[in-house]
Design a protein around this motif. Sequence first.
Motif, PDB file in Angstrom:
ATOM      1  N   ARG A  45       0.937  -0.652   0.195  1.00  0.00           N
ATOM      2  CA  ARG A  45      -0.111  -0.039   0.036  1.00  0.00           C
ATOM      3  C   ARG A  45       1.295   1.235   0.058  1.00  0.00           C
ATOM      4  NH1 ARG A  45      -5.244  -1.036   0.770  1.00  0.00           N
ATOM      5  NH2 ARG A  45      -6.138   1.208   0.635  1.00  0.00           N
ATOM      6  N   LEU A  46       0.701   2.795  -0.865  1.00  0.00           N
ATOM      7  CA  LEU A  46       1.206   3.775  -0.615  1.00  0.00           C
ATOM      8  C   LEU A  46       0.187   4.307   0.345  1.00  0.00           C
ATOM      9  CD1 LEU A  46       0.938   4.985  -4.649  1.00  0.00           C
ATOM     10  CD2 LEU A  46       2.301   2.974  -3.243  1.00  0.00           C
ATOM     11  N   PRO A  47       1.059   5.370   1.334  1.00  0.00           N
ATOM     12  CA  PRO A  47       1.444   6.264   2.305  1.00  0.00           C
ATOM     13  C   PRO A  47      -0.183   7.115   1.525  1.00  0.00           C
ATOM     14  CG  PRO A  47       3.927   6.773   1.601  1.00  0.00           C
ATOM     15  CD  PRO A  47       3.121   5.619   0.836  1.00  0.00           C
ATOM     16  N   HIS A  48      -0.726   7.426   2.308  1.00  0.00           N
ATOM     17  CA  HIS A  48      -2.386   8.938   2.211  1.00  0.00           C
ATOM     18  C   HIS A  48      -1.656   9.836   2.556  1.00  0.00           C
ATOM     19  CE1 HIS A  48      -4.830   5.447   2.403  1.00  0.00           C
ATOM     20  NE2 HIS A  48      -4.555   5.237   2.877  1.00  0.00           N
ATOM     21  N   ASP A  49      -0.154  10.635   3.812  1.00  0.00           N
ATOM     22  CA  ASP A  49       0.244  11.928   3.429  1.00  0.00           C
ATOM     23  C   ASP A  49       1.114  11.631   2.347  1.00  0.00           C
ATOM     24  OD1 ASP A  49       0.281  14.202   4.672  1.00  0.00           O
ATOM     25  OD2 ASP A  49       0.459  13.417   6.428  1.00  0.00           O
ATOM     26  N   LEU A  50       1.467  12.783   2.144  1.00  0.00           N
ATOM     27  CA  LEU A  50       2.710  13.412   0.888  1.00  0.00           C
ATOM     28  C   LEU A  50       4.111  13.716   2.309  1.00  0.00           C
ATOM     29  CD1 LEU A  50       3.947  13.317  -1.431  1.00  0.00           C
ATOM     30  CD2 LEU A  50       3.043  16.348  -1.802  1.00  0.00           C
ATOM     31  N   SER A  51       3.214  14.067   3.604  1.00  0.00           N
ATOM     32  CA  SER A  51       4.274  15.207   4.172  1.00  0.00           C
ATOM     33  C   SER A  51       4.937  13.578   4.516  1.00  0.00           C
ATOM     34  CB  SER A  51       4.356  16.135   5.471  1.00  0.00           C
ATOM     35  OG  SER A  51       2.659  15.072   5.827  1.00  0.00           O
ATOM     36  N   LYS A  52       4.461  12.212   4.164  1.00  0.00           N
ATOM     37  CA  LYS A  52       5.289  11.381   5.685  1.00  0.00           C
ATOM     38  C   LYS A  52       6.085  10.776   4.986  1.00  0.00           C
ATOM     39  CE  LYS A  52       2.611  11.045   8.990  1.00  0.00           C
ATOM     40  NZ  LYS A  52       0.823   9.971   9.646  1.00  0.00           N
ATOM     41  N   VAL A  53       6.426  11.511   3.825  1.00  0.00           N
ATOM     42  CA  VAL A  53       7.210   9.888   2.328  1.00  0.00           C
ATOM     43  C   VAL A  53       7.860  11.367   1.630  1.00  0.00           C
ATOM     44  CG1 VAL A  53       6.876   9.322  -0.230  1.00  0.00           C
ATOM     45  CG2 VAL A  53       4.744   9.535   1.439  1.00  0.00           C
ATOM     46  N   SER A  54       9.387   9.988   1.098  1.00  0.00           N
ATOM     47  CA  SER A  54      10.118  10.685   0.997  1.00  0.00           C
ATOM     48  C   SER A  54      10.832  10.598  -0.350  1.00  0.00           C
ATOM     49  CB  SER A  54      12.011   9.392   1.524  1.00  0.00           C
ATOM     50  OG  SER A  54      11.413  10.117   2.990  1.00  0.00           O
ATOM     51  N   VAL A  68      11.522  12.254  -7.477  1.00  0.00           N
ATOM     52  CA  VAL A  68      10.005  11.451  -7.228  1.00  0.00           C
ATOM     53  C   VAL A  68       9.195  10.944  -5.518  1.00  0.00           C
ATOM     54  CG1 VAL A  68       9.344  10.904  -9.377  1.00  0.00           C
ATOM     55  CG2 VAL A  68       9.906   8.976  -8.020  1.00  0.00           C
ATOM     56  N   ALA A  69       8.248  11.087  -5.650  1.00  0.00           N
ATOM     57  CA  ALA A  69       7.131   9.639  -4.055  1.00  0.00           C
ATOM     58  C   ALA A  69       6.801   9.592  -4.727  1.00  0.00           C
ATOM     59  CB  ALA A  69       6.962  11.097  -3.125  1.00  0.00           C
ATOM     60  N   LEU A  70       6.052   8.598  -4.479  1.00  0.00           N
ATOM     61  CA  LEU A  70       4.223   7.559  -4.901  1.00  0.00           C
ATOM     62  C   LEU A  70       3.739   7.898  -3.048  1.00  0.00           C
ATOM     63  CD1 LEU A  70       6.712   6.481  -6.325  1.00  0.00           C
ATOM     64  CD2 LEU A  70       4.432   4.067  -7.018  1.00  0.00           C
ATOM     65  N   TYR A  71       2.283   8.450  -3.386  1.00  0.00           N
ATOM     66  CA  TYR A  71       1.262   8.238  -2.535  1.00  0.00           C
ATOM     67  C   TYR A  71      -0.032   8.337  -2.915  1.00  0.00           C
ATOM     68  CZ  TYR A  71       0.006  13.328  -3.092  1.00  0.00           C
ATOM     69  OH  TYR A  71      -0.328  14.682  -4.050  1.00  0.00           O
ATOM     70  N   ALA A  72      -1.043   8.073  -1.893  1.00  0.00           N
ATOM     71  CA  ALA A  72      -2.759   7.839  -2.331  1.00  0.00           C
ATOM     72  C   ALA A  72      -3.383   8.206  -1.598  1.00  0.00           C
ATOM     73  CB  ALA A  72      -3.335   6.466  -2.649  1.00  0.00           C
TER      74      ALA A  72
END
Length: 579
Positions: free
Chosen positions: A49-58, A156-160
Amino acid sequence: MAAARLAAALLLLLAAQVACEFGVLRVVSQSGGTRGKDYCILYNPQWARLPHDLSKVSLLKLRDLSSTQLCSNLDLPVEDLTNQIALVARGNCTFYEKVRLAQASGARALLIVSKEKLVPPGGNKTQYEEISIPVALLSHRDLRDIYKRFGHAVMVALYAPKEPVMDYNMVIIFLMAVGTVALGGYWAGSRDVKKIMKHKRDDGPEKHEDEAVDVTPVMICVFVVMCCFMLVLLYFFYDRLVYVIIGIFCLASSTGLYSCLAPCVRKLPFCTCRVPDNNLPYFHKRPQARMLLLAFFCVTVTVVWGVFRNEDQWAWVLQDVLGIAFCLYMLKTIRLPTFKACTMLLLVLFFYDVFFVFITPFLTKSGNSIMVEVATGPSNSSTQEKLPMVLKVPRLNTSPLALCDRPFSLLGFGDILVPGLLVAYCHRFDIQVQSSRIYFMACTIAYGLGLLVTFVALVLMQRGQPALLYLVPCTLISSCTVALWRQELGVFWTGSGFAKDVPQSSWTPMEGPVPRRDSDAPISQHPPGEEPAKRPLPTEEAGAADPAANHCSPMASASSLTDGDQVQPSPVVQPGTSA
């Protein structure tokens, strides 16, 4: 056993829908700068699964391996992919083989570039348990845009992000649809009664203009066959026929806009001068200057929309205005004379809508609904044009769906016009039987409830819905219920009703033959030497109740079409008279 198989098939269908989700790819340049851009990706949460919050993605470096398909160890680069996101091409091997090699090389995620339509990257349960990094598909068109904007060195960063339960633009679509149905039904009923009274007086200067078209069963059959034929043609020859539909919409919507604005413009006190005598087509009728200016304005609005129709920022406003005007014009022009005709039309289109949304995916090679493909525009269309026969409102939240070729919520004109014709019939019947618009109000409220049920089904199923599946039962059942409650189902079904008693009138309608007037009665019925009492005509009695009736129709005043004054029917309506 059959029920168990059906339940298993339903669970598999639901599982297949859940496994496909949209996500977002945030792209920024390695050279610096905080400004980036989001792109749509399609991923399967059963891999990871991808994380929901962009701020928590590197943000991680994107390793461009799009020249290879990563189907063997020979496709791996010399340097490993530790803390990088691998970008490879689609084809030649399974998704599992690609992601297994990427994970073994230390990649944090796998992006697969596809020149074809995006599909969920599937696997089996064992493969899902083995893989711990996300897998997503990116369109080749978006990859070219990334290279053009940022070059090949990008982070790049992947999130949902979480999807809202319902977008607020549904409220706008709901208000536009219900308002159009209510106004169109009211206008159609009031205009029909005004036309009848003008015909009776035979002194209206426009009594032969804008005649309504009564729909017959034969016309209904021909119309549905044409709809099916046209929809299939659009599915196979979309790129050619879409411009024909756009041209028809421009012509019809400009006519509808003129028809809606003309009553208001005629009340203006200026530009009343007429064209001089001439032998030109149409102009020989000597139209007023203000009507010519109105026609020029309507054509200009339509041309502006036609030129800038693909401007997503504001062109949708013009399309909705023209679409509402078109629907009002059609509701005013097309008339269903009986509830029998209403039922036949709504039921036939009910099955038509369900078939082309829910059944056609089993008949097409792509597995997509013909109705949804045509309404939203095929993904493989070279023109990227969209059919204008819908109300459209942009999404008001930052949803991934806004990036994935679904930036608008749509409602087709058919979902407004088909129930709207029944609402217009209910209003005409209300006026005929003096029922204080109870049929009109009940059918309009039922339409609103049916539309709410459609939105709920859309949210729960996350797929395009045939709105008539919910609108037709709501409107038909509510109309029948009111007719049964008032014990008027017979006359409501056939479209013939008796005008109820008017307090000022001494004439009372009866069930059966129309009572003869005093002038038709035999002279022998009166006592000798006594002259028969003169009974005033019904129209004179209506005039006595309303002083303004001496110079205008008792059915409608010279005020605007949206007046709230209740229209009183004439007591000369006889059994069998169509509303």
